[in-house]
Design a protein around this motif. Structure first.
Motif, PDB file in Angstrom:
ATOM      1  N   GLY A 285       1.360  -1.174  -0.041  1.00  0.00           N
ATOM      2  CA  GLY A 285       0.319   0.169  -0.409  1.00  0.00           C
ATOM      3  C   GLY A 285       0.766   1.109   0.150  1.00  0.00           C
ATOM      4  N   PRO A 286      -0.118   2.427   0.442  1.00  0.00           N
ATOM      5  CA  PRO A 286       1.462   3.208   0.316  1.00  0.00           C
ATOM      6  C   PRO A 286       2.147   3.070   2.045  1.00  0.00           C
ATOM      7  CG  PRO A 286      -1.307   4.314   1.540  1.00  0.00           C
ATOM      8  CD  PRO A 286      -0.743   2.932   0.462  1.00  0.00           C
ATOM      9  N   ARG A 287       3.569   3.548   1.575  1.00  0.00           N
ATOM     10  CA  ARG A 287       4.045   3.876   2.048  1.00  0.00           C
ATOM     11  C   ARG A 287       3.998   4.096   3.685  1.00  0.00           C
ATOM     12  NH1 ARG A 287      10.961   4.600   0.930  1.00  0.00           N
ATOM     13  NH2 ARG A 287      10.293   1.858   0.974  1.00  0.00           N
ATOM     14  N   PRO A 288       3.949   3.549   4.413  1.00  0.00           N
ATOM     15  CA  PRO A 288       3.909   4.489   5.781  1.00  0.00           C
ATOM     16  C   PRO A 288       4.695   5.873   6.387  1.00  0.00           C
ATOM     17  CG  PRO A 288       4.083   1.707   6.386  1.00  0.00           C
ATOM     18  CD  PRO A 288       4.602   2.272   5.063  1.00  0.00           C
ATOM     19  N   ALA A 289       3.923   6.261   6.997  1.00  0.00           N
ATOM     20  CA  ALA A 289       4.934   7.246   7.247  1.00  0.00           C
ATOM     21  C   ALA A 289       5.839   7.301   7.953  1.00  0.00           C
ATOM     22  CB  ALA A 289       3.801   9.094   7.976  1.00  0.00           C
ATOM     23  N   GLY A 290       7.026   8.207   7.839  1.00  0.00           N
ATOM     24  CA  GLY A 290       8.210   8.011   8.564  1.00  0.00           C
ATOM     25  C   GLY A 290       8.249   6.511   8.535  1.00  0.00           C
TER      26      GLY A 290
END
Length: 162
Positions: free
Chosen positions: A79-84
């Protein structure tokens, strides 16, 4: 994605909760109850019991760290890369390295000193090198657990923000 995030959070809470329960509840309770119930042998028995619990908990830490790494990487791939992401993977890697160092090197050192002493370290003179070594390793073990606790709290904060 929900299943991955749930597994991630479960592993994180097991690791963080385990550290908190061991340090805040199991250690003081074990030593208090056994020393009160068995004034002569209670402290040694409590040390044996708690040492075994901590040694076994290190395997829980290794498993939790593995789950954290795998699930966070899978979330980034699927999915979208997790924040940080990079910072979080780095924190997990540091936590795992600290846990392995603590479980292998520090606990191994504590076991070696105790085997050499053959009695409670507290029964030795305050300036005995073996007692000083034991005390230093014990303090290091506590500090390393604190490092992992801070890392886990940082990861939990990251999750709570999302």
């Amino acid at each position: 994605m929900l299943a991955l995030r749930s597994a991630y959070l479960l592993a994180l809470m097991i690791w963080l909760g385990g550290i908190a329960v061991l340090g805040g509840l199991v250690a003081p309770t074990t030593f208090a109850v056994l020393q009160e119930g068995m004034p002569e042998a209670g402290r040694a028995l409590a040390g044996d019991v708690f040492g075994t619990v901590v040694a076994r908990f290190h395997y829980v830490e290794y498993a939790a760290g593995g789950v954290l790494m795998v699930t966070l990487a899978a979330m980034a791939l699927l999915g979208p890369r997790p924040a940080g992401f990079a910072a979080r993977i780095s924190i997990i890697a540091i936590m795992l390295a600290v846990a392995v160092y603590s479980g292998v090197v520090v606990l191994g050192g504590i076991d070696a000193v105790q085997l050499e002493i053959g009695t409670l370290p507290s029964r030795l003179a305050a300036d005995d090198v073996r007692r000083l070594d034991f005390d230093a390793l014990h303090r290091l073990s506590e500090r390393l657990m604190l490092v992992d606790m801070v890392g886990a709290l940082a990861l939990l904060y990251w999750e709570a923000r999302e």
